[in-house]
Design a protein around this motif. Structure first.
Motif, short mmCIF file in Angstrom:
data_model
loop_
_atom_site.label_atom_id
_atom_site.label_comp_id
_atom_site.label_asym_id
_atom_site.label_seq_id
_atom_site.Cartn_x
_atom_site.Cartn_y
_atom_site.Cartn_z
N ILE A 194 0.85 -1.19 0.00
CA ILE A 194 0.00 0.00 0.00
C ILE A 194 0.88 1.25 0.00
CG2 ILE A 194 -1.78 1.30 1.22
CD1 ILE A 194 -2.72 -1.26 2.49
N VAL A 195 0.61 2.14 -0.94
CA VAL A 195 1.31 3.43 -1.01
C VAL A 195 0.32 4.52 -0.63
CG1 VAL A 195 2.46 5.08 -2.52
CG2 VAL A 195 2.90 2.63 -2.80
N ILE A 196 0.73 5.37 0.32
CA ILE A 196 -0.13 6.46 0.79
C ILE A 196 0.57 7.79 0.51
CG2 ILE A 196 -1.39 7.43 2.75
CD1 ILE A 196 -1.05 4.63 4.09
N ALA A 211 -2.91 6.45 9.21
CA ALA A 211 -2.04 5.49 9.89
C ALA A 211 -2.80 4.81 11.03
CB ALA A 211 -0.79 6.18 10.42
N GLU A 212 -3.55 5.61 11.77
CA GLU A 212 -4.35 5.06 12.87
C GLU A 212 -5.41 4.09 12.37
OE1 GLU A 212 -5.77 8.66 14.55
OE2 GLU A 212 -3.98 9.02 15.77
N ILE A 213 -6.02 4.42 11.23
CA ILE A 213 -7.07 3.55 10.65
C ILE A 213 -6.47 2.21 10.20
CG2 ILE A 213 -8.70 3.28 8.74
CD1 ILE A 213 -9.12 6.33 8.88
N ILE A 214 -5.32 2.26 9.55
CA ILE A 214 -4.67 1.03 9.09
C ILE A 214 -4.29 0.14 10.26
CG2 ILE A 214 -2.53 0.16 8.03
CD1 ILE A 214 -2.81 2.40 5.98
N LEU A 215 -3.83 0.75 11.34
CA LEU A 215 -3.41 -0.04 12.50
C LEU A 215 -4.59 -0.67 13.24
CD1 LEU A 215 -0.50 2.13 13.94
CD2 LEU A 215 -0.39 0.11 12.48
N SER A 216 -5.80 -0.24 12.91
CA SER A 216 -6.98 -0.85 13.51
C SER A 216 -7.45 -2.10 12.76
CB SER A 216 -8.12 0.17 13.58
OG SER A 216 -8.61 0.48 12.29
N TYR A 228 4.13 1.97 2.40
CA TYR A 228 5.03 3.04 1.94
C TYR A 228 4.25 4.34 2.12
CZ TYR A 228 7.43 -0.90 -0.20
OH TYR A 228 8.07 -2.10 -0.41
N HIS A 229 4.62 5.13 3.11
CA HIS A 229 3.76 6.22 3.55
C HIS A 229 4.50 7.56 3.49
CE1 HIS A 229 0.43 7.33 6.68
NE2 HIS A 229 0.51 8.20 5.70
N GLN A 230 3.97 8.47 2.66
CA GLN A 230 4.47 9.84 2.62
C GLN A 230 3.76 10.62 3.73
OE1 GLN A 230 2.90 12.66 -0.27
NE2 GLN A 230 4.99 13.17 -0.89
N VAL A 231 4.52 11.16 4.67
CA VAL A 231 3.91 11.81 5.83
C VAL A 231 4.37 13.26 5.94
CG1 VAL A 231 3.80 9.61 7.07
CG2 VAL A 231 5.76 11.14 7.44
N ILE A 271 -3.36 5.09 -2.12
CA ILE A 271 -4.30 5.99 -1.47
C ILE A 271 -3.72 7.38 -1.59
CG2 ILE A 271 -5.53 6.51 0.66
CD1 ILE A 271 -4.97 3.62 1.56
N SER A 272 -4.50 8.31 -2.19
CA SER A 272 -3.90 9.57 -2.57
C SER A 272 -4.93 10.70 -2.62
CB SER A 272 -3.26 9.42 -3.96
OG SER A 272 -2.78 10.65 -4.46
N ARG A 273 -4.43 11.93 -2.60
CA ARG A 273 -5.22 13.08 -3.01
C ARG A 273 -5.50 12.92 -4.51
NH1 ARG A 273 -7.71 15.18 1.22
NH2 ARG A 273 -6.39 16.39 2.65
N SER A 274 -6.33 13.81 -5.05
CA SER A 274 -6.68 13.67 -6.46
C SER A 274 -6.25 14.87 -7.29
CB SER A 274 -8.19 13.43 -6.61
OG SER A 274 -8.94 14.35 -5.86
#
Length: 380
Positions: A194-196, A211-216, A228-231, A271-274
């Protein structure tokens, strides 16, 4: 035949390409610049915000003092006006000095002083609209531009009298995506990559909240996930601690990925902005996606982009205010628990390698320059 000869021989045309602000404007302009620079002298006008996207880029550029403003007080309005005038005169001086005969504009506030200078100097103007709705600057310039090139066939906001100027070319994307596409396809194991991405401006929703949602998620699902998370920089430490304690198979977090094209091409879900650039890169790679439009984007362009894109591609739109956590969990349930992710990948392959916007736009520019050259030969 003429267009072929145009591309194989050198010429003396000098071109200005102007783009600034966010990566959504600057990245496609850089992609076009790299192609046109093989045959032309190209000067890139940008601003201080746009300059950060030129690391390791061998591009001749000029930084204009123009800047955005929320226009809420007299000091900001005065500063904006002064910088606009300065940018206008710098544009005239540089275009005259370099004998520019074509200006290509990629929207944003930087386009306005450059367009005005080109109009006064009777230099041909081509605009490119990245989004599915014409931006404010491009909307103004469209009335005296020679051509209006668009990324979306369904671009809205173009007046009827200007429809004859419109040419569809698609969205220019970074050349790194072409060079890495063949090397990195889909993974065929049980992992879920998953790429965010939060866009060039970053995002609270796509940083800490997601991140909190994925960890749930259920531990069995998390044990298959590579993130792979751009933060945002201010969230880096917190998210790193969250992921460190999680049951994820692996994770990599970064404020900015230098190898984003490789990471995206290895992904099972993005998962991205558009923003228009993000959508074009997702489409180019043929990846399943969840798009979360920026709620306060200019002219609501991100939501319109997502709508137009999802009508023809494999994408889910989730609105920030529309029970984001519940909607994301429903999407994850369908994708991971019901194991639909592989089916979506197969479906998404229909759109693989679809976009060649930079090449298309370069060809359009080539034809415009040929027509200009031929028109000079005509004697009345």
């Amino acid at each position: 035949m003429k267009i072929f000869l145009y591309f194989i021989k050198k010429n003396n045309n000098a071109i200005v390409i102007a783009a600034g602000g966010t990566g959504g404007h600057v990245f496609p302009a850089i992609a076009l610049t790299k192609i046109l620079s093989h045959r032309h002298k190209v000067i890139f006008f940008t601003d201080k915000r746009g300059e950060k996207y030129f690391s390791n880029q061998d591009i001749n550029r000029i930084i204009l003092p123009i800047s955005s403003s929320n226009r809420k007080n007299i000091l900001q309005i005065t500063k904006l006006t002064v910088n606009f005038i300065r940018s206008f005169f710098i544009s005239i001086i540089e275009m005259k000095k370099n004998k520019i005969n074509l200006v290509i504009l990629f929207g944003s506030y930087i386009a306005l002083p450059v367009a005005l200078a080109a109009f006064i100097m009777r230099i041909s103007i081509v605009i490119h609209e990245q989004n599915a709705i014409l931006g404010l600057s491009n909307s103004i310039i469209s009335h005296f531009a020679d051509k209006i090139t668009v990324s979306f066939k369904e671009t809205i906001g173009i007046s009827k009298k200007n429809q004859s100027k419109v040419i569809f070319c698609g969205m220019p994307i970074r050349d790194k995506f072409y060079s890495n596409l063949i090397k990195h396809k889909y993974n065929h194991n049980n992992d879920i990559n998953i790429v965010i991405l939060g866009g060039s401006l970053g995002s609270d929703i796509l940083s800490l909240k997601i991140a909190e949602i994925i960890l749930s998620l259920d531990n069995k699902i998390k044990s298959r996930i590579n993130i792979y998370h751009q933060v945002k920089e201010e969230h880096y430490s917190t998210i790193n601690k969250l992921y460190l304690k999680s049951n994820l198979k692996s994770y990599k977090i970064c404020v900015f990925f230098n190898d984003l094209e490789i990471i995206m091409s290895l992904s099972d879900l993005i998962i991205s902005r558009s923003g228009a650039s993000s959508i074009a890169e997702i489409e180019f790679l043929g990846k399943p996606s969840i798009l979360i439009p920026l709620k306060n984007s200019a002219r609501n362009h991100q939501y319109i982009n997502a709508q137009v894109y999802s009508n023809n591609n494999n994408s889910t739109i989730i609105i920030e205010e529309d029970n984001l956590e519940i909607k994301l969990m429903e999407s994850f349930d369908n994708l991971f628990i019901k194991d639909q992710i592989k089916n979506l990948q197969i479906e998404a392959q229909k759109y693989w390698y679809k976009t060649k916007g930079a090449e298309n736009l370069a060809t359009i520019i080539g034809q415009i320059l040929i027509n200009k050259h031929n028109s000079r030969k005509i004697k009345y």
